[in-house]
Design a protein around this motif. Sequence first.
Motif, PDB file in Angstrom:
ATOM      1  N   ARG A   1       0.832  -1.219   0.000  1.00 10.89           N
ATOM      2  CA  ARG A   1       0.000   0.000   0.000  1.00 10.89           C
ATOM      3  C   ARG A   1       0.860   1.260   0.000  1.00 10.89           C
ATOM      4  NH1 ARG A   1      -5.534  -0.344   1.575  1.00 10.89           N
ATOM      5  NH2 ARG A   1      -5.352   1.785   2.318  1.00 10.89           N
ATOM      6  N   ASN A   2       2.134   1.088   0.321  1.00 12.10           N
ATOM      7  CA  ASN A   2       3.106   2.182   0.270  1.00 12.10           C
ATOM      8  C   ASN A   2       4.268   1.728  -0.601  1.00 12.10           C
ATOM      9  OD1 ASN A   2       1.858   4.034   2.241  1.00 12.10           O
ATOM     10  ND2 ASN A   2       2.222   2.335   3.643  1.00 12.10           N
ATOM     11  N   PRO A   3       4.975   2.672  -1.219  1.00 13.51           N
ATOM     12  CA  PRO A   3       6.122   2.275  -2.036  1.00 13.51           C
ATOM     13  C   PRO A   3       7.157   1.514  -1.211  1.00 13.51           C
ATOM     14  CG  PRO A   3       5.569   4.584  -2.407  1.00 13.51           C
ATOM     15  CD  PRO A   3       4.748   4.117  -1.241  1.00 13.51           C
ATOM     16  N   GLY A   4       7.754   0.509  -1.830  1.00 12.42           N
ATOM     17  CA  GLY A   4       8.839  -0.222  -1.183  1.00 12.42           C
ATOM     18  C   GLY A   4      10.075   0.647  -1.113  1.00 12.42           C
ATOM     19  N   PRO A   5      11.161   0.128  -0.527  1.00 16.46           N
ATOM     20  CA  PRO A   5      12.400   0.901  -0.449  1.00 16.46           C
ATOM     21  C   PRO A   5      12.906   1.269  -1.836  1.00 16.46           C
ATOM     22  CG  PRO A   5      12.672  -1.309   0.524  1.00 16.46           C
ATOM     23  CD  PRO A   5      11.270  -1.204   0.040  1.00 16.46           C
ATOM     24  N   ALA A   6      13.584   2.389  -1.932  1.00 16.59           N
ATOM     25  CA  ALA A   6      14.093   2.869  -3.222  1.00 16.59           C
ATOM     26  C   ALA A   6      15.003   1.840  -3.893  1.00 16.59           C
ATOM     27  CB  ALA A   6      14.830   4.191  -3.028  1.00 16.59           C
ATOM     28  N   ASP A   7      15.696   1.040  -3.088  1.00 10.31           N
ATOM     29  CA  ASP A   7      16.626   0.057  -3.649  1.00 10.31           C
ATOM     30  C   ASP A   7      16.012  -1.346  -3.750  1.00 10.31           C
ATOM     31  OD1 ASP A   7      16.499  -0.441  -0.933  1.00 10.31           O
ATOM     32  OD2 ASP A   7      18.656  -0.715  -0.685  1.00 10.31           O
ATOM     33  N   ALA A   8      14.680  -1.444  -3.683  1.00  6.35           N
ATOM     34  CA  ALA A   8      14.008  -2.745  -3.787  1.00  6.35           C
ATOM     35  C   ALA A   8      14.330  -3.375  -5.135  1.00  6.35           C
ATOM     36  CB  ALA A   8      12.498  -2.578  -3.635  1.00  6.35           C
ATOM     37  N   PRO A   9      14.601  -4.683  -5.162  1.00  9.08           N
ATOM     38  CA  PRO A   9      14.839  -5.342  -6.448  1.00  9.08           C
ATOM     39  C   PRO A   9      13.657  -5.140  -7.392  1.00  9.08           C
ATOM     40  CG  PRO A   9      15.450  -6.804  -4.653  1.00  9.08           C
ATOM     41  CD  PRO A   9      14.764  -5.608  -4.034  1.00  9.08           C
TER      42      PRO A   9
END
Length: 185
Positions: free
Chosen positions: A144-152
């Motif tokens: 529901r929220n963006p994952g971490p900027a470095d998410a695969p």
Amino acid sequence: MVALNPPVCDFGQPAPDFLLPATDGRHYRLTDCRGPNGLLVMFICNHCPYVQAIIDRLIRDCRELAEHGIGSVAIMSNDTEAYPDDAFPNMKRWAEELAFPFPYLFDADQSVARAYGAVCTPDFFGYNAGLELQYRGRLDASGRNPGPADAPRELFEAMRMIAAGGLGPQQQTASIGCSIKWRNT
């Protein structure tokens, strides 16, 4: 609002054809959307917080996938009487505001969502050049929220793999999203 996960990938399943109106004033068939190395079919909508959380990443990935010969198309199948935020004029506005690099199609009678077996927004179907299903996973670790900027970049890497060799990864994590809003029949 119920969060759902689609079923695992049914490898080799052929892509169902369609003819749907788009926010750009045209009508598109399956073959109009494919790239030489495959096609990403996405079931999305305007109002879903799961879609809103990933839309910028999705646009980025579709732009980059085009460079690998992968076409992309987004389909909106929700009941627009019950969910007016998803109505065609709002689809058109959103596609223009965000400069979608893919056609945004309206599945008014929900037949295309049913043909694909779509269950939620977002729901991703990644096809190879032969339009055989190779990916039914998530974009990345976002919810529901963006994952971490470095998410695969799971979807992007899977589609790149499909573009290069025709086969998707055996391990796939299902997408999560809001249920498709089916009309009462």
